[in-house]
Design a protein around this motif. Structure first.
Motif, PDB file in Angstrom:
ATOM      1  N   GLU A 103     -89.025 -74.865  -1.299  1.00  0.00           N
ATOM      2  CA  GLU A 103     -88.466 -75.114  -2.626  1.00  0.00           C
ATOM      3  C   GLU A 103     -86.953 -75.108  -2.513  1.00  0.00           C
ATOM      4  O   GLU A 103     -86.385 -74.296  -1.789  1.00  0.00           O
ATOM      5  N   ALA A 104     -86.291 -76.031  -3.214  1.00  0.00           N
ATOM      6  CA  ALA A 104     -84.831 -76.068  -3.240  1.00  0.00           C
ATOM      7  C   ALA A 104     -84.392 -76.399  -4.662  1.00  0.00           C
ATOM      8  O   ALA A 104     -84.879 -77.366  -5.253  1.00  0.00           O
ATOM      9  N   LEU A 105     -83.501 -75.584  -5.206  1.00  0.00           N
ATOM     10  CA  LEU A 105     -82.975 -75.798  -6.556  1.00  0.00           C
ATOM     11  C   LEU A 105     -81.453 -75.856  -6.470  1.00  0.00           C
ATOM     12  O   LEU A 105     -80.828 -75.001  -5.834  1.00  0.00           O
ATOM     13  N   PHE A 106     -80.872 -76.855  -7.105  1.00  0.00           N
ATOM     14  CA  PHE A 106     -79.430 -77.042  -7.069  1.00  0.00           C
ATOM     15  C   PHE A 106     -78.879 -77.077  -8.486  1.00  0.00           C
ATOM     16  O   PHE A 106     -79.511 -77.625  -9.384  1.00  0.00           O
ATOM     17  N   SER A 107     -77.680 -76.518  -8.662  1.00  0.00           N
ATOM     18  CA  SER A 107     -76.994 -76.627  -9.943  1.00  0.00           C
ATOM     19  C   SER A 107     -75.502 -76.733  -9.667  1.00  0.00           C
ATOM     20  O   SER A 107     -74.957 -76.031  -8.809  1.00  0.00           O
ATOM     21  N   ALA A 108     -74.855 -77.620 -10.417  1.00  0.00           N
ATOM     22  CA  ALA A 108     -73.414 -77.804 -10.265  1.00  0.00           C
ATOM     23  C   ALA A 108     -72.701 -76.680 -10.999  1.00  0.00           C
ATOM     24  O   ALA A 108     -73.161 -76.204 -12.035  1.00  0.00           O
ATOM     25  N   ASP A 109     -71.572 -76.252 -10.439  1.00  0.00           N
ATOM     26  CA  ASP A 109     -70.832 -75.177 -11.101  1.00  0.00           C
ATOM     27  C   ASP A 109     -69.702 -75.717 -11.964  1.00  0.00           C
ATOM     28  O   ASP A 109     -68.931 -74.957 -12.537  1.00  0.00           O
ATOM     29  N   GLY A 110     -69.565 -77.043 -12.074  1.00  0.00           N
ATOM     30  CA  GLY A 110     -68.548 -77.661 -12.919  1.00  0.00           C
ATOM     31  C   GLY A 110     -67.185 -77.759 -12.275  1.00  0.00           C
ATOM     32  O   GLY A 110     -66.241 -78.250 -12.884  1.00  0.00           O
ATOM     33  N   LYS A 111     -67.063 -77.307 -11.036  1.00  0.00           N
ATOM     34  CA  LYS A 111     -65.771 -77.335 -10.334  1.00  0.00           C
ATOM     35  C   LYS A 111     -65.861 -78.148  -9.039  1.00  0.00           C
ATOM     36  O   LYS A 111     -65.052 -77.977  -8.151  1.00  0.00           O
ATOM     37  N   GLY A 112     -66.897 -78.977  -8.932  1.00  0.00           N
ATOM     38  CA  GLY A 112     -67.056 -79.802  -7.738  1.00  0.00           C
ATOM     39  C   GLY A 112     -67.894 -79.165  -6.651  1.00  0.00           C
ATOM     40  O   GLY A 112     -68.007 -79.716  -5.557  1.00  0.00           O
ATOM     41  N   PHE A 113     -68.435 -78.019  -6.934  1.00  0.00           N
ATOM     42  CA  PHE A 113     -69.267 -77.335  -5.951  1.00  0.00           C
ATOM     43  C   PHE A 113     -70.684 -77.179  -6.488  1.00  0.00           C
ATOM     44  O   PHE A 113     -70.957 -77.401  -7.660  1.00  0.00           O
ATOM     45  N   VAL A 114     -71.578 -76.747  -5.610  1.00  0.00           N
ATOM     46  CA  VAL A 114     -72.993 -76.629  -5.952  1.00  0.00           C
ATOM     47  C   VAL A 114     -73.470 -75.220  -5.631  1.00  0.00           C
ATOM     48  O   VAL A 114     -73.089 -74.640  -4.612  1.00  0.00           O
ATOM     49  N   ASN A 115     -74.302 -74.700  -6.514  1.00  0.00           N
ATOM     50  CA  ASN A 115     -75.018 -73.455  -6.227  1.00  0.00           C
ATOM     51  C   ASN A 115     -76.431 -73.869  -5.819  1.00  0.00           C
ATOM     52  O   ASN A 115     -77.062 -74.678  -6.503  1.00  0.00           O
ATOM     53  N   ALA A 116     -76.900 -73.340  -4.707  1.00  0.00           N
ATOM     54  CA  ALA A 116     -78.211 -73.753  -4.181  1.00  0.00           C
ATOM     55  C   ALA A 116     -79.077 -72.531  -3.931  1.00  0.00           C
ATOM     56  O   ALA A 116     -78.590 -71.503  -3.465  1.00  0.00           O
ATOM     57  N   ARG A 117     -80.365 -72.683  -4.277  1.00  0.00           N
ATOM     58  CA  ARG A 117     -81.347 -71.635  -3.983  1.00  0.00           C
ATOM     59  C   ARG A 117     -82.488 -72.276  -3.215  1.00  0.00           C
ATOM     60  O   ARG A 117     -83.005 -73.319  -3.612  1.00  0.00           O
ATOM     61  N   TYR A 118     -82.874 -71.622  -2.129  1.00  0.00           N
ATOM     62  CA  TYR A 118     -83.948 -72.134  -1.275  1.00  0.00           C
ATOM     63  C   TYR A 118     -85.041 -71.085  -1.125  1.00  0.00           C
ATOM     64  O   TYR A 118     -84.760 -69.886  -1.145  1.00  0.00           O
ATOM     65  N   LYS A 119     -86.233 -71.585  -0.942  1.00  0.00           N
ATOM     66  CA  LYS A 119     -87.366 -70.750  -0.545  1.00  0.00           C
ATOM     67  C   LYS A 119     -87.840 -71.351   0.776  1.00  0.00           C
ATOM     68  O   LYS A 119     -88.284 -72.502   0.814  1.00  0.00           O
ATOM     69  N   ILE A 120     -87.715 -70.592   1.840  1.00  0.00           N
ATOM     70  CA  ILE A 120     -88.002 -71.092   3.190  1.00  0.00           C
ATOM     71  C   ILE A 120     -89.176 -70.299   3.757  1.00  0.00           C
ATOM     72  O   ILE A 120     -89.188 -69.069   3.684  1.00  0.00           O
ATOM     73  N   CYS A 121     -90.150 -71.006   4.299  1.00  0.00           N
ATOM     74  CA  CYS A 121     -91.363 -70.370   4.817  1.00  0.00           C
ATOM     75  C   CYS A 121     -91.539 -70.672   6.295  1.00  0.00           C
ATOM     76  O   CYS A 121     -91.166 -71.746   6.772  1.00  0.00           O
ATOM     77  N   SER A 122     -92.128 -69.716   6.996  1.00  0.00           N
ATOM     78  CA  SER A 122     -92.488 -69.901   8.400  1.00  0.00           C
ATOM     79  C   SER A 122     -93.839 -69.247   8.626  1.00  0.00           C
ATOM     80  O   SER A 122     -94.353 -68.545   7.758  1.00  0.00           O
ATOM     81  N   PHE A 123     -94.393 -69.469   9.800  1.00  0.00           N
ATOM     82  CA  PHE A 123     -95.666 -68.833  10.125  1.00  0.00           C
ATOM     83  C   PHE A 123     -95.692 -68.435  11.591  1.00  0.00           C
ATOM     84  O   PHE A 123     -94.937 -68.960  12.394  1.00  0.00           O
ATOM     85  N   GLU A 124     -96.543 -67.496  11.876  1.00  0.00           N
ATOM     86  CA  GLU A 124     -96.803 -67.100  13.251  1.00  0.00           C
ATOM     87  C   GLU A 124     -98.215 -66.565  13.330  1.00  0.00           C
ATOM     88  O   GLU A 124     -98.789 -66.145  12.335  1.00  0.00           O
TER      89      GLU A 124
END
Length: 185
Positions: A157-178
């Motif tokens: 999962e990846a969610l992005f939002s602009a901060d209004g100053k030319g940059f981005v705030n990003a949140r990721y959900k990263i999964c792995s397995f073993e």
């Protein structure tokens, strides 16, 4: 038995016309209830038979494709390298290294792992990653580095939002397995 029929016949003929009509109505209502109950059971039986028939058709189709399924499974096994699976600790290390190499300011959660016994001997780890005030070029570089870990670690999962100053705030959900019987990397 004959005696019972004679008594029933005598009872019927001793009744008035109104009582006979009420008796007919009572018999018709009883037959109607019996028929309704019988048709409901018949409908339930028909639905069960259709369900069983559909399951049988699906089973026959899978059985007929057994060779193809085995060949696909064997190809997947040959393409898969169990030594490259990623433990929870290794996932966190790899994601943090990718973030540092991409010049990101970030926060990570502790990886959460599922129990291997519940998932057939495979332990799935999930890590939450947040990058604040990142440039798009840095996020693209971060995702390029994460793609190198596929299929053993993936962005779920990846969610992005602009901060209004030319940059981005990003949140990721990263999964792995073993595999649960493997030692941590």
């Amino acid at each position: 038995m004959m005696d019972l029929l004679k008594k029933a016949k005598a009872f019927y003929f001793s009744r008035t016309k109104r009582e006979k009509i009420m008796l007919y109505a009572f018999v018709i209502a009883g037959l109607g209830l019996w028929y309704t109950n019988l048709s409901e059971k018949s409908r339930e039986l028909e639905e069960t038979m259709l369900d069983i028939s559909a399951r049988l058709d699906a089973a026959r189709m899978v059985i007929s494709r057994e060779g193809e399924i085995k060949a696909n499974l064997e190809a997947a096994r040959k393409a898969f390298d169990p030594s490259k699976t990623v433990s929870a600790r290794a996932l966190q290390d790899m994601v943090e290294k990718s973030a540092k190499d991409s010049s990101l300011q970030y926060e990570t959660s502790l990886p959460q792992s599922s129990e291997g016994a519940l998932s057939g001997g495979v332990s799935v780890s999930t890590l939450r990653f947040t990058a604040q005030h990142a440039s798009l070029s840095n996020l693209v570089e971060f995702e390029r580095r994460l793609r190198a870990l596929e299929p053993y670690a993936v962005v779920k999962e990846a969610l992005f939002s602009a901060d209004g100053k030319g940059f981005v705030n990003a949140r990721y959900k990263i999964c792995s397995f073993e595999f649960s019987n493997q030692t941590e990397k």
